[in-house]
Structures are given as structure tokens and as C-alpha cells.
Design a protein around this motif. Structure first.
Motif, PDB file in Angstrom:
ATOM      1  N   VAL A   1       0.807  -1.228   0.000  1.00 45.73           N
ATOM      2  CA  VAL A   1       0.000   0.000   0.000  1.00 45.73           C
ATOM      3  C   VAL A   1       0.836   1.272   0.000  1.00 45.73           C
ATOM      4  N   PHE A   2       2.120   1.195   0.437  1.00 53.87           N
ATOM      5  CA  PHE A   2       2.940   2.402   0.530  1.00 53.87           C
ATOM      6  C   PHE A   2       3.849   2.622  -0.682  1.00 53.87           C
ATOM      7  N   SER A   3       3.753   1.761  -1.681  1.00 48.10           N
ATOM      8  CA  SER A   3       4.650   1.898  -2.831  1.00 48.10           C
ATOM      9  C   SER A   3       4.232   3.076  -3.712  1.00 48.10           C
ATOM     10  N   ARG A   4       5.212   3.702  -4.344  1.00 45.10           N
ATOM     11  CA  ARG A   4       5.016   4.799  -5.314  1.00 45.10           C
ATOM     12  C   ARG A   4       4.151   5.937  -4.735  1.00 45.10           C
ATOM     13  N   LEU A   5       4.497   6.377  -3.555  1.00 45.31           N
ATOM     14  CA  LEU A   5       3.754   7.479  -2.934  1.00 45.31           C
ATOM     15  C   LEU A   5       4.591   8.735  -2.747  1.00 45.31           C
ATOM     16  N   ARG A   6       5.861   8.689  -3.119  1.00 45.74           N
ATOM     17  CA  ARG A   6       6.744   9.831  -2.855  1.00 45.74           C
ATOM     18  C   ARG A   6       6.226  11.095  -3.539  1.00 45.74           C
ATOM     19  N   LEU A   7       6.401  12.211  -2.852  1.00 45.29           N
ATOM     20  CA  LEU A   7       5.976  13.503  -3.386  1.00 45.29           C
ATOM     21  C   LEU A   7       7.017  14.038  -4.356  1.00 45.29           C
ATOM     22  N   GLU A   8       6.565  14.648  -5.426  1.00 44.83           N
ATOM     23  CA  GLU A   8       7.484  15.213  -6.408  1.00 44.83           C
ATOM     24  C   GLU A   8       7.947  16.598  -5.963  1.00 44.83           C
ATOM     25  N   GLY A   9       9.086  17.012  -6.523  1.00 47.52           N
ATOM     26  CA  GLY A   9       9.579  18.361  -6.244  1.00 47.52           C
ATOM     27  C   GLY A   9      10.655  18.423  -5.191  1.00 47.52           C
ATOM     28  N   GLU A  10      11.103  17.240  -4.694  1.00 50.03           N
ATOM     29  CA  GLU A  10      12.151  17.246  -3.672  1.00 50.03           C
ATOM     30  C   GLU A  10      13.472  17.708  -4.279  1.00 50.03           C
ATOM     31  N   THR A  11      14.148  18.592  -3.610  1.00 52.28           N
ATOM     32  CA  THR A  11      15.446  19.080  -4.075  1.00 52.28           C
ATOM     33  C   THR A  11      16.530  18.562  -3.150  1.00 52.28           C
ATOM     34  N   THR A  12      17.636  18.160  -3.739  1.00 52.45           N
ATOM     35  CA  THR A  12      18.777  17.696  -2.955  1.00 52.45           C
ATOM     36  C   THR A  12      19.976  18.565  -3.289  1.00 52.45           C
ATOM     37  N   GLY A  13      20.384  19.338  -2.357  1.00 54.87           N
ATOM     38  CA  GLY A  13      21.542  20.204  -2.568  1.00 54.87           C
ATOM     39  C   GLY A  13      22.713  19.739  -1.733  1.00 54.87           C
ATOM     40  N   SER A  14      23.917  20.083  -2.174  1.00 56.70           N
ATOM     41  CA  SER A  14      25.101  19.718  -1.405  1.00 56.70           C
ATOM     42  C   SER A  14      25.175  20.605  -0.167  1.00 56.70           C
ATOM     43  N   ARG A  15      25.824  20.088   0.863  1.00 55.13           N
ATOM     44  CA  ARG A  15      25.936  20.858   2.090  1.00 55.13           C
ATOM     45  C   ARG A  15      26.840  22.056   1.872  1.00 55.13           C
ATOM     46  N   ALA A  16      26.553  23.099   2.626  1.00 51.04           N
ATOM     47  CA  ALA A  16      27.349  24.322   2.492  1.00 51.04           C
ATOM     48  C   ALA A  16      28.778  24.062   2.945  1.00 51.04           C
ATOM     49  N   ALA A  17      29.723  24.743   2.305  1.00 51.30           N
ATOM     50  CA  ALA A  17      31.137  24.636   2.677  1.00 51.30           C
ATOM     51  C   ALA A  17      31.670  26.031   2.982  1.00 51.30           C
ATOM     52  N   PHE A  18      32.592  26.117   3.916  1.00 50.66           N
ATOM     53  CA  PHE A  18      33.239  27.384   4.207  1.00 50.66           C
ATOM     54  C   PHE A  18      34.278  27.689   3.136  1.00 50.66           C
ATOM     55  N   SER A  19      34.467  28.953   2.849  1.00 47.80           N
ATOM     56  CA  SER A  19      35.557  29.361   1.966  1.00 47.80           C
ATOM     57  C   SER A  19      36.872  29.221   2.728  1.00 47.80           C
ATOM     58  N   PRO A  20      38.018  29.201   2.030  1.00 48.32           N
ATOM     59  CA  PRO A  20      39.303  29.126   2.744  1.00 48.32           C
ATOM     60  C   PRO A  20      39.456  30.228   3.788  1.00 48.32           C
ATOM     61  N   ALA A  21      39.021  31.440   3.440  1.00 47.53           N
ATOM     62  CA  ALA A  21      39.145  32.556   4.386  1.00 47.53           C
ATOM     63  C   ALA A  21      38.266  32.322   5.614  1.00 47.53           C
ATOM     64  N   GLU A  22      37.055  31.804   5.402  1.00 52.41           N
ATOM     65  CA  GLU A  22      36.146  31.552   6.533  1.00 52.41           C
ATOM     66  C   GLU A  22      36.667  30.433   7.420  1.00 52.41           C
ATOM     67  N   THR A  23      37.259  29.402   6.795  1.00 49.93           N
ATOM     68  CA  THR A  23      37.835  28.308   7.586  1.00 49.93           C
ATOM     69  C   THR A  23      38.968  28.820   8.460  1.00 49.93           C
ATOM     70  N   LYS A  24      39.852  29.645   7.878  1.00 52.48           N
ATOM     71  CA  LYS A  24      40.972  30.204   8.655  1.00 52.48           C
ATOM     72  C   LYS A  24      40.465  31.078   9.796  1.00 52.48           C
ATOM     73  N   GLU A  25      39.399  31.838   9.536  1.00 55.25           N
ATOM     74  CA  GLU A  25      38.842  32.702  10.573  1.00 55.25           C
ATOM     75  C   GLU A  25      38.357  31.878  11.759  1.00 55.25           C
ATOM     76  N   ILE A  26      37.718  30.747  11.472  1.00 55.41           N
ATOM     77  CA  ILE A  26      37.227  29.882  12.550  1.00 55.41           C
ATOM     78  C   ILE A  26      38.385  29.283  13.335  1.00 55.41           C
ATOM     79  N   VAL A  27      39.386  28.763  12.608  1.00 52.97           N
ATOM     80  CA  VAL A  27      40.520  28.109  13.252  1.00 52.97           C
ATOM     81  C   VAL A  27      41.273  29.070  14.179  1.00 52.97           C
ATOM     82  N   LEU A  28      41.388  30.316  13.779  1.00 57.57           N
ATOM     83  CA  LEU A  28      42.158  31.289  14.556  1.00 57.57           C
ATOM     84  C   LEU A  28      41.314  32.117  15.513  1.00 57.57           C
ATOM     85  N   SER A  29      39.997  31.964  15.453  1.00 62.01           N
ATOM     86  CA  SER A  29      39.115  32.801  16.265  1.00 62.01           C
ATOM     87  C   SER A  29      39.297  32.536  17.766  1.00 62.01           C
ATOM     88  N   PRO A  30      39.469  33.599  18.562  1.00 59.33           N
ATOM     89  CA  PRO A  30      39.539  33.416  20.026  1.00 59.33           C
ATOM     90  C   PRO A  30      38.227  32.884  20.599  1.00 59.33           C
TER      91      PRO A  30
END
Length: 447
Positions: free
Chosen positions: A244-273
Motif C-alpha cells: 500500500v505504501f509503494s510509489r507514494l513519494r511527493l514530487e519536487g524534492e530538491t537535494t543540494g550539497s551541504r554548504a562549505a566554508f571558503s578558505p578565508a572563513e575556515t581560517k577565521e574559525i581556526v584562529l578565532s579566540p
């Protein structure tokens, strides 16, 4: 059981009562058509029903628990009897079929063969043997609320290597899906579920997506869990259910890659007090994730003997010990360099505060980074440092096979040889080293 609205106290002969009709799904267990339970509170003593309402609510909870206990006890006993009949049938040399299944098959020869088996095995005088060979126990019936527990039994072998926290994370979305279905439809027996019920669940989710502003993927996860649990429990127990549960998925689902920090943002985090506002273990796990791209859960799960600071090339070994890794490729060794080497030197025994508690770590770190305004968007999290690490490797044109080996990803080509060596990994890591963070200066002595 889907909880009904708490009944209002009823006046019966000058006493407040709880009065409830027995729900349809418990009528076979409780033969009373109407249940009446006294609160022992006189109407004259409590004319506005203030105390009576409190007592009625408690009595109602006890009544529902009583019904639930009757059902659970009956289901458990039936399941045990059925499983015993199956085992005994196999021991006598036949497969188990219920009376209904034997009768429905219409195979007279099969019936005679089973009777002959009882005679030759001299089992006809034993009631359990007769029940096993001639189908005296009915197949167990399960409700929707039983699905997660039954599915977990089916997957017992898979879960063997999981830690307690991993089992909990695996289980929770299944329980959530079944709970949502019970809320949307009801806690029906599986053999009573119809396609209309499944569609009603889908429509319930469509409404909820709009009213609660949720992603379509949230609904599809629930639907997917229900479909898989329903299918596997049906197959394992030979229930003959409709899909009864087969082929019920809703259309329109989007899958995006996870956000990544830029090199500058990564350095800011690593050095942040601001990192020093975290406890030492949480701070150093952040530095290791940033430097080596390990999954936070992998760092949390590292055991002391997997940290090899005295090796010719210091390394950390990610292996499935006391927990399951995400995939076979996740088992790997990484050289310790830069901030990661310094962090593991400070914590040669790993991170016991967060062992098997990666969710707690992520919540703690994300809250701190958010408060320090170090997360550029709502999509950025601690995990984004892992993706930033992969981006740094790609930026310096690290070979795909080396990237996959360090990230714990599957390499989409046939595997030859032992793969990238520690020396090769260390060479490429040297090209993406982050600025070295110094240990916080200890507070000056008051002497």
C-alpha cells in the motif's frame, strides 16, 4: 493507540464519573460496551468539576494503559506461540502453514501427507506437535505502532556493530514515521491497511508541509520508512500484505550539497579566540575536522590505541570498533599534521566527553559558532568544515583517488593495489595546511 480527548466528568447519582465507550479496536479484548469508573467525588463537594477533571484525566490514562497492556500482552503471547509452532514444524520435517492457509490451498494430498507425518513421527498425541503440523496457531497480527520494533528485529544482524547512540539514531526516524501515521490515520492492524489509508497519510503530509513550511524531503523520508518497514515485516512474517505504501513519494524534492566554508572563513574559525569559549575537547575536535576533513562522529569515536603519535608518520586510524562506520571506504588511516597533530597530542586518549555523542558535540559547537557570528548562512554547520577540506584538496589539484581515500569516499573505478600511502597523503596535506593555532595562554598566577 491514538489518544482520544479526555472525557468530561459525568454526574451519576450525585457522584462524578469517568464514562467512556470501549474503542472499536479493543472491543475484542474488553467486552464492556461502556466503561464507568467513579471518582469518589461528590457533585455537591465539587460543583465546578475542578478536582473531578484532574481525577478523570488520571483515570482515563490508566484505562488507556490497561487497554494497551491487554493488547500488547495478547500480541506477545500469540507471537511466541506462533514462533514455537514454526520451530516445531521444522523439527518434524515440514514447513509451517496455518489452518486457513492449508484449507485455502485445497491440496488434499498435502493435508494427508501432514497427517501421515504425525503418525510416522508418533507425534499425534502431543498437542504442540499437532498444532505445528496442522497449523493450529494463527499468524501474528501487527499494528502500525509495532512496525519499528518488528523491523528492528529483522535488521538485527545489520545493527550488531552499531553503538547504542547509532542504534538510537537509526531507530528514531522509523518510530517518528509510524507515530506520524498513527496521528494522521490510526493505529490499524497491518492486514487492515488499505491504499486509501496510505494516500491519506500522503495528503496529511502535503498539508503539514504547507502549514509548517517544511521541505518535501521530510515527508518523503517518512513515506520511505513506512514503505520499507511494511515491506520487510510482511516478507519476514509471510503476512501476504498489499504494497500500500509503494510509489507514494511527493514530487519536487530538491537535494543540494551541504554548504562549505571558503578558505578565508575556515581560517577565521581556526584562529578565532571564540573557540576558546568551548571546552578543550570540543575546541580540538573542531580543529581536527578543519585540518583533516574527518567526520565529527569519526573524531568523537576515536579510541586511544587508534591514535599513534609515536609512529614514523603520526597517524589516526578510523576503524569500525565499538561502532559502525558510514561505509566500508570510511575505514582509513590519515597522517596527523598541523592543528590535528597538536590537538591529538593534547588528547592522546581521544575525546571521552563526546565518545558516541556526536550529536551533542555538533549542537554545542554550532551554537557557539552561531553566537560568534562565524556561520555565514543557516546552512553552515560544523560539518561544513569537512566539505571545505575537500574543496581545498580539489583547489590544489589533488588526484581524485587520493581525495576519495582521505575523505572516506568510494572511488568510482576498479580498485588496484593498496591505494595511496601515508607518505602520499601527507605530501598532499602539506599543500592545504591551515594556519597553526597556538594553545590558549593559561591565566597568570595570582601569586
Amino acid at each position: 493507540m491514538r489518544r482520544a480527548k479526555v472525557p468530561d466528568p459525568k454526574n451519576r447519582d450525585g457522584i462524578w464519573y469517568l464514562i467512556r465507550r470501549v474503542p472499536k479496536n479493543f472491543e475484542d479484548l474488553d467486552r464492556r460496551r461502556i466503561v464507568r469508573i467513579s471518582t469518589n467525588i461528590a457533585v455537591l463537594d465539587d460543583p465546578r468539576k475542578v478536582r473531578a477533571k484532574v481525577v478523570v484525566e488520571q483515570l482515563n490514562l490508566q484505562l488507556e494503559a490497561y487497554w494497551q497492556g491487554m493488547r500488547d500482552g495478547q500480541s506477545a503471547d500469540a507471537r511466541l506461540r506462533f514462533e514455537a509452532a514454526q520451530k516445531r514444524a521444522r523439527a518434524l520435517g515440514t514447513n509451517y502453514q496455518t489452518v486457513e492457509e492449508l484449507r485455502g490451498g485445497g491440496d488434499v494430498v498435502e493435508a494427508l501427507t501432514r497427517i501421515e507425518l504425525l503418525i510416522t513421527q508418533r507425534a499425534g498425541e502431543k498437542e504442540d506437535d499437532v498444532a505445528a503440523v496442522l497449523g493450529g496457531e494463527g499468524r501474528p497480527r501487527f499494528r502500525v505502532s509495532d512496525l519499528p520494533g518488528e523491523y528492528e528485529k529483522v535488521q538485527a544482524a545489520k545493527l550488531t556493530g552499531y553503538s547504542d547512540a547509532q542504534v538510537k539514531r537509526w531507530r528514531n526516524p522509523k518510530v517518528k514515521a509510524a507515530t506520524n501515521f498513527v496521528e494522521a490515520v490510526s493505529d490499524k492492524y497491518l492486514d487492515e491497511l488499505t491504499r486509501a489509508d496510505a494516500i491519506a497519510f500522503r495528503e496529511w503530509w502535503q498539508t503539514k508541509l504547507v502549514t509548517d513550511n517544511l521541505e518535501i524531503g521530510t515527508a518523503n523520508k517518512d513515506i520511505g520508512h513506512m514503505n520499507k518497514m511494511h515491506r520487510m515485516v510482511d516478507m519476514t512474517n509471510h503476512l501476504g500484505l498489499l504494497p500500500v505504501f509503494s510509489r507514494l513519494r511527493l514530487e519536487g524534492e530538491t537535494t543540494g550539497s551541504r554548504a562549505a566554508f571558503s578558505p578565508a572563513e575556515t581560517k577565521e574559525i581556526v584562529l578565532s579566540p571564540e573557540l576558546d569559549r568551548l571546552n578543550d575537547e570540543a575546541r580540538d575536535i573542531v580543529l581536527i575536522v578543519a585540518e583533516l576533513g574527518l567526520r565529527p562522529s569519526e573524531v568523537c569515536g576515536v579510541l586511544p590505541h587508534q591514535i599513534r603519535l609515536g609512529a614514523p608518520i603520526p597517524l589516526v586510524a578510523i576503524v569500525p570498533e565499538d561502532r559502525q562506520l558510514k561505509n566500508p571506504q570510511s575505514e582509513r588511516e590519515l597522517p596527523l599534521v598541523g592543528n590535528a597533530l597538536a590537538a591529538f597530542r593534547r588528547h592522546p586518549n581521544g575525546f571521552p566527553t563526546y565518545r558516541d555523542k556526536a550529536d551533542t558535540l555538533s549542537a554545542t559547537v554550532n551554537k557557539a559558532l552561531r553566537k560568534a557570528k562565524l556561520l555565514p548562512t543557516k546552512d553552515h554547520t560544523l560539518y561544513s568544515l569537512r566539505h571545505a577540506f575537500e574543496d581545498r584538496l580539489i583547489e590544489v589539484e589533488t588526484p581524485d583517488k587520493v581525495v576519495a581515500s582521505m575523505m572516506g569516499h568510494k572511488f568510482q573505478r576498479p580498485k588496484y593495489g593498496k591505494g595511496p600511502t601515508l607518505e602520499l597523503k601527507a605530501r598532499w596535506l602539506s599543500k592545504v595546511l591551515l594556519p597553526l593555532r597556538h594553545e590558549p595562554t593559561p591565566p597568570a598566577s595570582s601569586d
